[in-house]
Design an enzyme around this catalytic site. Sequence first.
Site: not given
Ligand SMILES: NC(=O)c1ccc[n+]([C@@H]2O[C@H](COP(=O)([O-])OP(=O)(O)OC[C@H]3O[C@@H](n4cnc5c(N)ncnc54)[C@H](O)[C@@H]3O)[C@@H](O)[C@H]2O)c1
Ligand SMILES: [Zn+2]
Length: 1637
Positions: A46, A114, A130, A152, A194, A197, A254, A264, A268, A271-272, A275, A279, A291, A915
């Site tokens: 995408n 994303g 590594r 994370k 978020e 939040k 954040k 955490e 930290r 921020v949950n 959640h 979750h 999410h 009938r």
């Molecule tokens: N590491 C952390 O602290 C942390 C915190 C919160 C969430 N997460 C993780 O993040 C993930 C969710 O992230 P997300 O919501 O970004 O989902 P995602 O990465 O799946 O993106 C959502 C959708 O939007 C599309 N997309 C992304 N950018 C775009 C753009 N600029 N234009 C058009 N389409 C675009 C992607 O292809 C996808 O289909 C989960 O796996 C979650 O566990 C991690």
């Molecule tokens: Zn979140």
Amino acid sequence: MDADVTRVSILGRDSIHCGFHLIPYIAHTVLTNLPSSTYVLITDTNVASFHLQAFEKAFIDAFDTAKTPEKPRFISKVIAPGETSKSREGKADIEDFLLLNGCVRDTVVLALGGGVIGDLSGFVAATFMRGVRFCQIPTTLLAMVDSAVGGKTAIDTPHGKNLIGAFWQPEYIFIDAAFLETLPQREFSNGMAEVVKTAAIWSHDEFTILESSAEQLFAAIQSPAPCPVGRTAADRTAAQTLLLRTISASINVKAHIVTIDERETGLRNLVNFGHSIGHAIEAVLTPAVLHGECVSVGMILEAELARSRGVCGQVVIGRLARCLKAYNLPISVTDPRIARVPAVQGLGVSRLLDIMRIDKKNSGSQKKIVLLKEIGKTYELKASVVPDDAIAKVLSDAVRVVPGTPAKNVRMATPGSKSISNRALVLAALGSGTCRLKNLLHSDDTAVMMNALQELKGASFEWEDAGETLVVHGGGGSLGVPAAGKELYLGNAGTAARFLTTVCALAAANPADASLPTNITGNARMKQRPIGPLVDSLRANGCAVEYRESTGSLPLAIPAGGLAGGKIRLAASVSSQYVSSILLCAPYAKAPIVLELVGEEEGKGVISQPYIDMTIAMMETFGVSVRRLSDEKTGRLLDVYEISRGTYKNPGTYVIESDASSATYPLAVAAITGTRCTVTGIGSASLQGDARFAVEVLGRMGCTVEQTAEETTVQGPPPYDAATGEGGLRALGEIDMETMTDAFLTASVLAAVACRPAKEGLGIEGAGKEYTSRILGIANQRVKECNRIRAMMDQLAKFGIKTTELDDGLEVHGQAAPTLKEGASIHCYDDHRVAMAFSVLATTVKGTVLEEKRCVEKTWPNWWDDLQNKIGIHVEGIELDKSHDGAAASTSKDVSTAPTAPADSDATVILIGMRGSGKSHIGELAARTLGRSFLDADAHFETLHGPVRAYVAEHGWPAFRAAETKILGDLLQTHAKGHVLSLGGGIVETPEARELLVAFGGAKAGGKVVHVVREVDEVVRYLGEETARPAYGEPVTDVWKRREPWFAQCAGFEFVNYTGVLGGAAAVQDEARREKELAGEVARFFGHVAGTSVNLAQNVAKKDTRSYFLSLTYPDITPALAHMEHLVEGVDALELRVDLLRAPKDLDKPVAPGTYIPPAAYVAEQLAALRRATSLPIVFTVRTVSQGGAFPDGAEKEAFELLELAVKNGVEYVDVEITFDQQRIKELATRAHRGHSQIVASFHDWSGSMKWSEALVKDKYKVASELSDIVKIVGKANELKDNFALFEFVSRVEAQPGAKPIIAINMGAEGQLSRVLNRTLTPVTHPLLPSKAAPGQLSFAQIQQALHLAGQLPARRFFLFGTPISQSPSPTLHNTGFATLGLPHQYDLLETSDVGEQIRATLASPDFGGASVTIPHKLDVMPLLDRLTPAAEAIGAVNTIIPTSEGASGARILVGDNTDWLGMRACILEKQPSLAAPAAALVIGAGGTARAAIYALQSLGAKRIYVHNRTAAKAQALVDAFPNARVEVVERLGAWPGDAPSVIISTVPASAGAAGLPETLFDKAVARGIVVDMAYKPAETPLLALARSVASQSWATVSGVEVLLAQGYEQFERWTGRKAPKGVVQRAVLEMYNASN
Ligand SMILES: NC(=O)c1ccc[n+]([C@@H]2O[C@H](COP(=O)([O-])OP(=O)(O)OC[C@H]3O[C@@H](n4cnc5c(N)ncnc54)[C@H](O)[C@@H]3O)[C@@H](O)[C@H]2O)c1
Ligand SMILES: [Zn+2]
């Protein structure tokens, strides 16, 4: 680079750079500061489609300008989008890519995408070599503000999300907000969750901005500025500035938190927020719900948790909820976007708690949740420990109130009145000084009002006491026009819009630009609501208000300058709010105002005077008086008001009057529990009618009531004491509640426990009315949220309270509280008043459950918390049994009078239909298979009222219908269980009867109503011959046309009494065969639908067993019926490809593919015809063109009509494509399960591009498995390897706990291997079929051969033990069967005279598959076996040995069985199907076979069994062996001690008894009999010959070879798990038999 970036510091470094259109900046920064030989950009398809090229170009350009001797590489890896890529496989895939491309330690990974890309690439970077450097370039809002910040990284496993990962900080985080322009709106909202939040836990100011910025933020991404606008700060638009500010402010928080607590450990955790519960919800609903959407719901629930702990007030929840809603986020799982996801069913409280157990924040088994204290502040600077029951309470839909005594002297306010709240806000803001508003209602209106007053700089607000008190710092009337570009958004808040229009006119000019007006606007609905009369009046008073869109409505531009004052005329027949608007602002005009109200038209006066009075009274309180003029001559009041100039003087505290209806509940609790309660903010001064409840109702019931102007106190009388018989409330007698109708529900529940007579002179006359309360004047309550009178009656009945409905109200017959039924579960009809009223009763009756706790939100969202925390009555959350869903779904219609039957397979089956459709006959057959009694309602009628004809002639049709309906009602009460009930054909003519039937067939009652359908022509033919019942007096076809829709409406199922027109002349002629087929289908249909013998394919459920179905690909299946015996060889089910059917009349017409829909009637007939030929389960498939079938793609509705038809017809498996609407599929599944049918949810990819290893398949699987009982996924193989990927996929999903059976197939010749390896319901073809259903399909036999060659089906050896056996047909029998099915097994003779070493060795050999045992070893072999079946045990002989594995170890054991009795039984049922439970049966002989015969007769239900043997002593020994059956010796054949036998089984050699057989053996009076001769030779034994000669009409015969075959089939099935191919086997055996005869 010429880009302006906002830098945010994290962990001591300014590594977060935020801006717009940053791609060249990113390339430059990375190349300059992170030198490397290789830059690897990782993204998904995408994002790649929008932005990859730009990155490539930017890097290449930058390389060119770089002066490095060696040019670095820029490579990219594009992966599939979606969470499923965040897996071990996904990680390995990227690592392989890096390794293949020779990436080394200096590699820089750029994660462009994303959170999925960020988490995954980050984790790759953390462990590759590594650890290598990486940059986050988030492209979703969620990633920008959350996942990219904090370091994370993680991947998911089937055990859960983010379980494997690392902390790995990126070198840079580049936030380019321009990426958001391509992001779908839903994803933007997802990220906003978020953002909201973060503000909620940390910054009240940020939150306030968010509350009012939704429109502008959406606008920023929806109508973007062209690139590179915004790259430099100078050319940024206001919207861009706001967006960037919002993002960086959120990141700032954040980053700050992460910097303090990177790993955490405490802070930290904050921020949950949202959640912990979010979750858990997400775990159940992913991927259908995002999410952020789950977190949004989670935040509300966690805030409610804080509220219930007394940590925060309702105001916090109100603001949070409104803010989330503004960003288009769901705030509860009942949001339609969530509720329609099938997985919602999995959101049980215990399930969620279970998931929450593994939250990382928990300490040990204690759950920790972030508790919000205020907006912008948490209770602790970390998550707080919360007990499970508190969480369960918040999560559950229902509550149970625990009776007890309330706190002493309760003193509380109830939620404020809405009209008063809005006025008070304006007054206090315009006033001078500080005013503390108490008891403000938190609604949309008050929220936008406060926001606007702040924007106008008219006042400032603060919350005190956790939101209980609003502190208003009044501006004394000084207001200012907001800055340019600022608009006041008022949503759909009507009161606010009207009041504020005049308030805005008071604003002083903006010093920067005096010409600026104040702009106010609203949502689409608001833009239609009228404001014209008010605007006209303001214009006339010198304030040039302009309409910015359409005349008469918002949006408005209101210029600065104030009101001139003087005389104002206002048209006030539409809304009193215009009047109040001018009145409230009038003191601030330049000259005193005289306001004259006029009706727009003649005769239309001023509306809602009480509201105008309310405004004036409140103005008075704030120090300004209004004079209403009166006619000098008559003294009559005029609609003219004089308001002097002045400034409101804010009282220090202003208590907003409570809502009077709400106040009735706490006061009623005091009344019923004998305690004391004061409600503040409501007293004798109130204008609200319900304020009189305390004095007029509670006082009359014996409470002491003290009412001051502003407070009401109630002291209840001592509760009823069973020991002394004293105490309790008085009955009300007759009372008119017209002036306080909303309070009647509260009065009713109190009346229910009134056990003392009404006050002197108020009681109701008449016997037994002593404790009766008659409440009148409440007829309007029938049309409120529900029919409240009915609702009270039905729900009070659950406590055992009797009520009587009156035209204008109801009577409640009181009882002492201890006599009420405990444990009532109250349905609340989604009506807040029903819920709160019954919670009052619940404080004294144990175990009362209120089923829908959330319905109180309408007026008192924190009622349950207040009941517990303020009143002191404990409330616990409980989870309702979801199987009783039917109750919740029912409307306000009378629920309690609907007949209810037990919702189990025991519920009575009802037959309806025209009938002559065969109801009685089918009903009798059905009763027999189900082991129930049959009742014919017509016959029942006649026993009560005499002949139907005569009754109709005498009383007429209407009377007959009424009597018939009455009988139905009674029968449904008295015969709700264990019956089959056939009803008269006209029963559906009355609406009452239809209602009864629909209710009985509903999910709650669980009854089965079956419509028996027969072709109309057949009915006509039949009726011509019959005169017993009244003639229709109109053509039968007309009657049918009228009733057909009613039958369909009332019946959940349909039984087609198929008369075989389709089966050809032969079928119609052969009465006996038809009868047999009908009986077979009746047994299948009713057994399946009633659940007594569900007709599903056994091999599907069995582990380690493969199952198959044959696809019937005919336009008309009837030509195939003749070959059915062959077609079904080996298979477990048949698929009817409905999309390929073509009605005969349409056969010759040319039809373009994907345009034809087979008529439902034709489909039903085809189904019925197929049913007569086989009782194998059917898979009903309507395959659309895009899924590889012939059904039109756009005809989803029609497809579902056919699928419904299948469910109604008791089809065992219904195949549904998951591309269809999920809600529809869900509904279909619910219906199917009610009839024990199953759903196969299928997904086909014909393009050949679907890869089993990619995320798409997992997603489809997930969707399908939530919707179905069996999952089917079909792809296409391009190469052999694709089958391994499929196999890999299947093994993985099957390893998950609770996995549904899966059909996974690859189409095409390359995919044949997948068909061989598939385990569940593999579709197969047959050489006799016209065409294959799909390319690459194999026959059953071919698959068995392939399995054998692949080592998956080892050859086994089978034997016959005995002597002499050389002539035995068993080898022919079994070997023919093996060969036909393509099984690699072999059956041989093992002739020995003793059970010795040879047999032992054979049994022990690893390839031993099973053995038949005959004379003389049937007893001797028993000691060698591990176990006997009950039949073998009872018969005392073994004729079949079956090796099987048992126990966890799977050790092989040998089981001894006896199939002789099964052979006899099968032959008897086959030849004489309607013969059941014979009154008497005879067994001739007394050896081992005779024992099997007795066992068989017992299983048939024979009431008496006679045994005849030449030596009577032996016969007696046999009798003694069956002490539990009625077996007796008969000395002389023909001289029967009771009924003559209708079943005779001879077990003696043919030569033995010929001479002694008397003709009287076959009783002529027996209508249907059967004789079985077990003698194997000759074919025509003397016994059979005798039967044929003396009783050929009524007696059927079975020869020994037939029984031998039948028991052989049984052996075959036990050994192979497959039905023997009977036709082929029989022909082979008979050929051999006849040749030797
Ligand atoms: N590491 C952390 O602290 C942390 C915190 C919160 C969430 N997460 C993780 O993040 C993930 C969710 O992230 P997300 O919501 O970004 O989902 P995602 O990465 O799946 O993106 C959502 C959708 O939007 C599309 N997309 C992304 N950018 C775009 C753009 N600029 N234009 C058009 N389409 C675009 C992607 O292809 C996808 O289909 C989960 O796996 C979650 O566990 C991690
Ligand atoms: Zn979140």
